[in-house]
Design an enzyme around this catalytic site. Structure first.
Site, short mmCIF file in Angstrom:
data_model
loop_
_atom_site.label_atom_id
_atom_site.label_comp_id
_atom_site.label_asym_id
_atom_site.label_seq_id
_atom_site.Cartn_x
_atom_site.Cartn_y
_atom_site.Cartn_z
N LYS A 137 48.07 26.38 33.87
CA LYS A 137 48.97 26.98 34.84
C LYS A 137 48.40 26.89 36.26
CE LYS A 137 49.79 31.48 34.72
NZ LYS A 137 50.41 32.80 34.45
N SER A 138 47.11 27.17 36.41
CA SER A 138 46.50 27.15 37.74
C SER A 138 46.63 25.77 38.37
CB SER A 138 45.02 27.54 37.64
OG SER A 138 44.88 28.85 37.16
N ARG A 162 49.01 24.35 41.68
CA ARG A 162 48.39 23.65 42.80
C ARG A 162 48.90 22.23 42.95
NH1 ARG A 162 45.16 27.59 40.92
NH2 ARG A 162 43.58 28.59 42.27
N GLY A 174 51.10 35.94 40.07
CA GLY A 174 50.19 36.42 41.12
C GLY A 174 49.48 35.27 41.80
N ARG A 212 51.30 44.67 41.90
CA ARG A 212 49.96 44.12 42.00
C ARG A 212 49.48 44.06 43.45
NH1 ARG A 212 49.78 38.90 38.24
NH2 ARG A 212 47.56 39.07 38.74
N GLN A 271 41.77 33.22 43.45
CA GLN A 271 43.03 33.27 44.18
C GLN A 271 42.80 33.57 45.66
OE1 GLN A 271 45.48 36.09 42.10
NE2 GLN A 271 45.65 34.82 40.27
N ASP A 306 40.45 35.85 32.60
CA ASP A 306 41.79 35.88 32.00
C ASP A 306 41.76 35.85 30.47
OD1 ASP A 306 43.31 36.10 34.30
OD2 ASP A 306 43.41 33.93 34.62
N ARG A 358 44.33 45.71 32.24
CA ARG A 358 44.09 45.10 30.94
C ARG A 358 43.04 45.83 30.12
NH1 ARG A 358 44.87 38.73 32.57
NH2 ARG A 358 47.13 38.72 32.27
N ARG A 407 49.36 38.18 28.18
CA ARG A 407 48.10 38.01 27.46
C ARG A 407 47.83 39.15 26.46
NH1 ARG A 407 46.41 33.49 29.75
NH2 ARG A 407 46.60 33.22 32.01
#
Length: 788
Positions: free
Chosen positions: A367-368, A372, A440, A468, A515, A661, A692, A738
């Protein structure tokens, strides 16, 4: 799914205007068989048609439905069809005893009907916290109806609830009444500050009884939304058909029109008088939407005249995907929502105990890196081809946001996306807020990238993202000269002022966050001078690697990376590795279930992301890497894992940011290990999609796992090699994908079923999770429904 049907408790409902809308309301109530208040022997009405009667039961009688209409033939037809019990062409004989009155008349007739109603209603009937009579309407232009009420009553009576069912047909009259007209359609209520909540509740129950979704918004917003989504399309359809008809007086041209013309112009068959009234009543909003449309047509005309294929592709592709998104909303195949019209549907997972995992699988793309790839591809010069793109909703939201800023993007199709870069300064101002869903990562990276643009932007997200913290990026961006407004507590939405002169800064991050680092580097692309970021511990370096791959020099020495603003990006191909965060759930599944033997293919093993591999190996997992190589600057490998007994460890502090994560799944590994696993230095877990640490602790408690929570971590006492490690139970995932997936994996060693609520957001990071889990041997099912 519509809202759960309500229990209509009105003694008599008066419908003023027995056309399609009013008649269908009566038909829906009759077909649903909803009962009214005790009536002391009020018997069933024997209709001549097929919608009733509703037999009284237990001292309750049917809701009496009466109607007023200027056409006596329509009244007679309504009675014959069994829709109404009686009717009249005058209001006065019908008002007495009516507890709920629905004004289903054209908007331009609303004022005269309200005036007559004001004369015949008992004094004070619409007043008080619980008005004796509630009046609502069905008009599609709420400001006009509100103004009528103000002229007639001199105020907004507490018992008046303005409303609009978004449903209809090209047919008209009571003969076209359809009991299913409102099923799963939206009804928008627009109560004022003076409206009694009790009156709103009664109208809500009325429409829920028709199995409609009931929403609320303010009058002005309603009229803007409807002008764009309903009124403007009708105006254009009428105009197109009229234009073609006048060009060919014999109407020969229509002989050659195919299905596309039919579909586009179907609504031009609607009632001309009704639409004339709507356009007159909602004139200002219609004109504003028409101005926007004409500007869009002008842009398209310029692109056609210039033969600008990229500009045309950007418009068509943006429209095509917006249309697909609209279909997903209608079909309720997606958790993504219209921002003011959020679906109430919930998704629950049911995971059955036992089993093991085996086989070869490839989990979705990282995903990251997917985020990008779109961002940098859009800012590059040239065309960027992306393979392995994660088609999850977070990544798709990023993709759609860049379409909104004028970037032509083809796909995604089977993980392939083609981005037609516009260069560092080629983005255009979006027409409204940019929605990034639950991401996020997207919001924080966007804030840096957008701080350097010439135009203003607003970033919004779903309900979870709105909670958040964003001050961690907003504060250092302000040090660079950015102008950013946040909501209370530094939370979304973010409003970013364009046209600011950014300057590079030296920034020591107070916490390790990829991030924040990436946000500042992206802002640094637009800043004067050097932007240097120092991190207290290593974090994922996807941004630095990808910038280098796009030809932008990023330097690093020790714990500091930096770049100089003013350069350019050159398009480059990207092959997105499989997401190690997604792979983690299956690594843990194999690690805890005897007999497991699993291969996860083409997984990204970036050194800043392999904490989970290191931690599992320290716990004794039989895990090794094969086929290691690099793709587009990112290292990848196949991960092999077989079951082996795990033991508890003190997780090394230097591994915590490398696995931040992955800890929800690692907590499940700890619950199945021998001895105690201790985590410290994980404060960052408190501010993810959920807290979490606490959310996992609550879930572990629900299934009987011994643990102790501390401020920056947790101690988990594992079950060792017992066949059943813990019990079953019901888990609230708090909308955190998650958390949800971690407890699905936990079921492999549970004694009873584990039920996980609020799982819709799994689609944000791992589309197809349940299907893939079943493929390798897990037993998990899905249930959808509306919460009580």
């Amino acid at each position: 799914m519509g809202d759960a049907p309500g229990q209509v408790t009105e003694s008599r409902i008066l419908i003023v205007g027995l056309g399609l809308i009013g008649g269908s309301l009566a038909a829906a109530l009759r077909a649903g068989g909803y009962r009214g208040a005790p009536t002391g022997g009020f018997g069933p009405v024997e209709p001549a048609g097929g919608f009733g009667p509703v037999e009284p039961a237990g001292g309750f009688g049917p809701v009496e439905i009466v109607a007023c209409d200027p056409d006596p033939d329509e009244i007679a037809r309504g009675i014959a069809m069994g829709l109404i019990d009686r009717g009249d062409t005058r209001l006065a004989p019908l008002v007495e005893g009516a507890s709920l009155i629905v004004l289903a008349v054209p908007v331009l007739a609303m004022e005269s009907v309200m005036a007559e109603l004001a004369e015949v209603l008992p004094p004070g009937a619409l007043d008080g916290e619980t008005p004796r009579v509630t009046v609502t309407d069905v008009g599609s232009t709420k400001a006009a109806v509100r103004d009528c009420a103000l002229r007639v009553f001199g105020r907004m009576p507490p018992g008046l609830v303005l409303g609009h069912p978004i449903a209809g047909s090209e047919k008209s009259g009571v003969a076209a009444a359809n009991p299913d007209l409102y099923v799963n359609h939206k009804v928008i209520l627009t109560p004022s500050a003076e409206t009694a909540p009790a009156a709103v509740a009664r109208v809500r129950v009325l429409w829920q009884a028709c199995r409609a979704q009931v929403l609320e918004m303010d009058v002005e917003r309603h009229d803007q939304v409807l002008a764009r989504t309903s009124h403007l399309p009708h105006l254009l359809a009428f105009s197109l058909v009229d234009t073609l008809a006048r060009q060919d007086e014999r109407l020969e041209i229509f002989r050659y029109a195919a299905g596309g013309f039919r579909d586009f112009t179907r609504i031009a068959g609607s009632d001309p008088v009704m639409w004339r009234d709507i356009f007159v009543a909602n004139r200002e909003a219609v004109l504003a939407s028409l101005d926007d449309f004409e500007a869009g047509v002008a842009r398209l005309r310029r692109a056609v005249e210039a033969g600008d294929g990229d500009a045309m592709l950007a418009i068509f592709d943006r429209a095509s995907h917006a249309r697909h998104y609209f279909d997903s909303l209608l079909n309720q195949t997606s958790y993504q929502v219209e921002y003011q019209m959020e679906s109430q549907e919930k998704l629950t997972f049911r995971a059955t105990p036992g089993g093991h995992v085996a086989g070869r699988i490839r989990v979705p793309g990282d995903k990251s890196i997917s985020h990008r790839s779109i961002m940098l591809g859009a800012l590059a010069e040239g065309i960027t081809e992306v393979k392995g793109f994660l088609e999850g909703e977070d990544s798709l939201a990023t993709l759609q946001a860049f379409r909104e800023m004028g970037v032509a993007i083809e796909g995604p199709h089977q993980g392939r996306v083609t981005v037609h870069g516009v260069g560092m300064h080629g983005l255009k101002a979006p027409s409204g807020p940019l929605y990034v869903g639950n991401a996020g990562t997207a919001m924080r990276l966007f804030s840096g990238l957008l701080a350097g643009q010439a135009f203003d932007t607003e970033l919004i997200g779903d309900a979870s993202l709105t909670k958040r913290p964003m001050g961690r990026v907003a504060d250092p961006l302000r040090l660079m000269g950015a102008v950013i407004e946040t909501a209370e507590g530094g939370r979304p939405p973010l409003r970013i002022r364009g046209g600011q002169a950014l300057k590079g800064i030296d920034y020591d991050m107070p916490m390790a966050s990829a991030q924040v680092k990436s946000c500042l580097l992206l802002a640094g692309l637009y800043a004067d001078g050097e932007t240097r970021v120092r991190e207290p511990a290593p974090t994922r370096d996807h941004t630095e690697r990808m910038l280098t791959g796009f030809g932008y020099e990023v330097q690093r020495e020790g714990d500091t990376c930096w770049l100089t603003g003013g350069g350019k990006l050159t398009a480059a191909p990207i092959d997105v590795p499989s997401d190690i965060s997604s792979a983690t759930f299956f690594l843990v599944a194999a690690a805890i279930s005897p007999g497991s033997n699993l291969v996860l293919e083409h997984v990204g093993i970036n050194p800043t992301r392999i904490g989970v591999i290191n931690i599992l190996q320290l716990m004794g997992a039989d895990l090794w890497l094969a086929n290691e190589h690099e793709v587009g600057g990112e290292p990848v490998a196949d991960l092999h894992i077989r079951y082996a007994p795990l033991h508890g460890i003190d997780i090394p502090l230097d591994q915590v940011p490398l696995a931040i994560d992955e800890f929800p799944a690692l907590f499940i590994a700890a619950a199945n290990a021998t001895g105690t696993t201790r985590l410290r230095g994980a404060e960052e877990l408190r501010v993810k999609e959920s807290d979490r640490i606490q959310a996992m602790a609550d879930g572990l408690a629900a299934i009987g796992v011994e643990h102790t929570v501390v401020e920056d971590g947790i101690d988990i006492v594992g079950a060792g090699e017992r066949e059943v490690a813990y019990g079953g139970g019901r888990i609230d995932s708090l909308g955190d994908h998650r958390i949800a997936m971690a407890f699905v994996i936990a079921a492999l060693r549970a004694g009873e079923e584990i039920v996980i609520d609020d799982c819709a957001n799994v689609a944000t990071s791992f589309p197809g999770f349940v299907e893939l889990a079943r493929t390798v041997g897990l037993q998990v099912g899905e249930e959808t429904g509306v919460p009580a």
